[in-house]
Design an enzyme around this catalytic site. Sequence first.
Site, PDB file in Angstrom:
ATOM      1  N   LEU A  30       0.781  -1.153  -0.025  1.00 53.35           N
ATOM      2  CA  LEU A  30       0.038  -0.002   0.121  1.00 53.35           C
ATOM      3  C   LEU A  30       0.803   1.196  -0.005  1.00 53.35           C
ATOM      4  CD1 LEU A  30      -2.949  -0.820   2.582  1.00 53.35           C
ATOM      5  CD2 LEU A  30      -3.198  -0.444   0.041  1.00 53.35           C
ATOM      6  N   ASP A  31       0.872   2.286  -0.722  1.00 47.91           N
ATOM      7  CA  ASP A  31       1.532   3.451  -1.011  1.00 47.91           C
ATOM      8  C   ASP A  31       1.654   4.142   0.295  1.00 47.91           C
ATOM      9  OD1 ASP A  31      -0.323   5.510  -1.630  1.00 47.91           O
ATOM     10  OD2 ASP A  31      -0.301   4.695  -3.421  1.00 47.91           O
ATOM     11  N   LYS A  32       2.352   4.973   0.725  1.00 43.53           N
ATOM     12  CA  LYS A  32       2.639   5.888   1.804  1.00 43.53           C
ATOM     13  C   LYS A  32       1.277   6.642   1.902  1.00 43.53           C
ATOM     14  CE  LYS A  32       5.419   9.340   3.898  1.00 43.53           C
ATOM     15  NZ  LYS A  32       6.440  10.432   3.793  1.00 43.53           N
TER      16      LYS A  32
END
Length: 264
Positions: free
Chosen positions: A113-115
């Site tokens: 999951l991206d930042k």
Amino acid sequence: MPDAPSARKVRLQKILAGAGIASRRKCEELIAAGRVAVNGRVARLGDKADPEKDEITVDGEPVPLSQKRVYILLNKPAGTITSVKDEHATKTVLDLLPHDLTNRYRLFPVGRLDKDSEGLLILTNDGELAHRLTHPSSKLHKTYVVAVSGSLVPGAFGKLRRGIELEDGRTLPAKVRQLDKVGDRRILRITITEGRKRQIRRMIAAVGGRVEALVRTAIGPLRDRKLSSGQWRYLTPAEVHQLYMATRLHKKHLNGGASGGEEN
């Protein structure tokens, strides 16, 4: 006469992943980098070993082949990265877990999951399950609630459902449902079966929108509306079994079962 080959020998990366060293892909990278040895000899990609007879080391340290398997569900908050470490001192998902847990087990996140994204994330030391969950052939469904702004192109939902042409290839068909709309701001529920980098954000951009917020609400059979942002819990044995069944991983691999414990 040379000894007959052992019937118990398996691919080295599979042994390392099963021991919780890392995902199978990362274990392949360790082997390719010359950091893995079998009986004192530097291993190469394609090598096999007998986990019961051979001495396997990573960076000179023996591999704990009998480590208990641990399965955790975390509700990732925005601002944390999906990584085991970060050289820029950004907070990682492992920082959200107790130190005694992360010191005892080599846990790693499954998928990404991206930042800026939030939601459900699995962490484990079961490399074989992680490999199956992230392998394209598993086609594991992942569901997201997405806040989208901007004027979408005509037929945007149909394009998403049929597949979007991105720079790394055409996406597989997605399930899309509009949950709410106020002006040019929409709340969508999107289900995909891939795990490309920033995939949903790129898909929405391709139809004229911009993702303002993204929350993963389901991973295959896993859902938990009661798990608050930043909290975690152990998966139940039933949930682990569901994941194995969803990825068609035979139950004989479930040695040791899920690690129990109270929710935090």
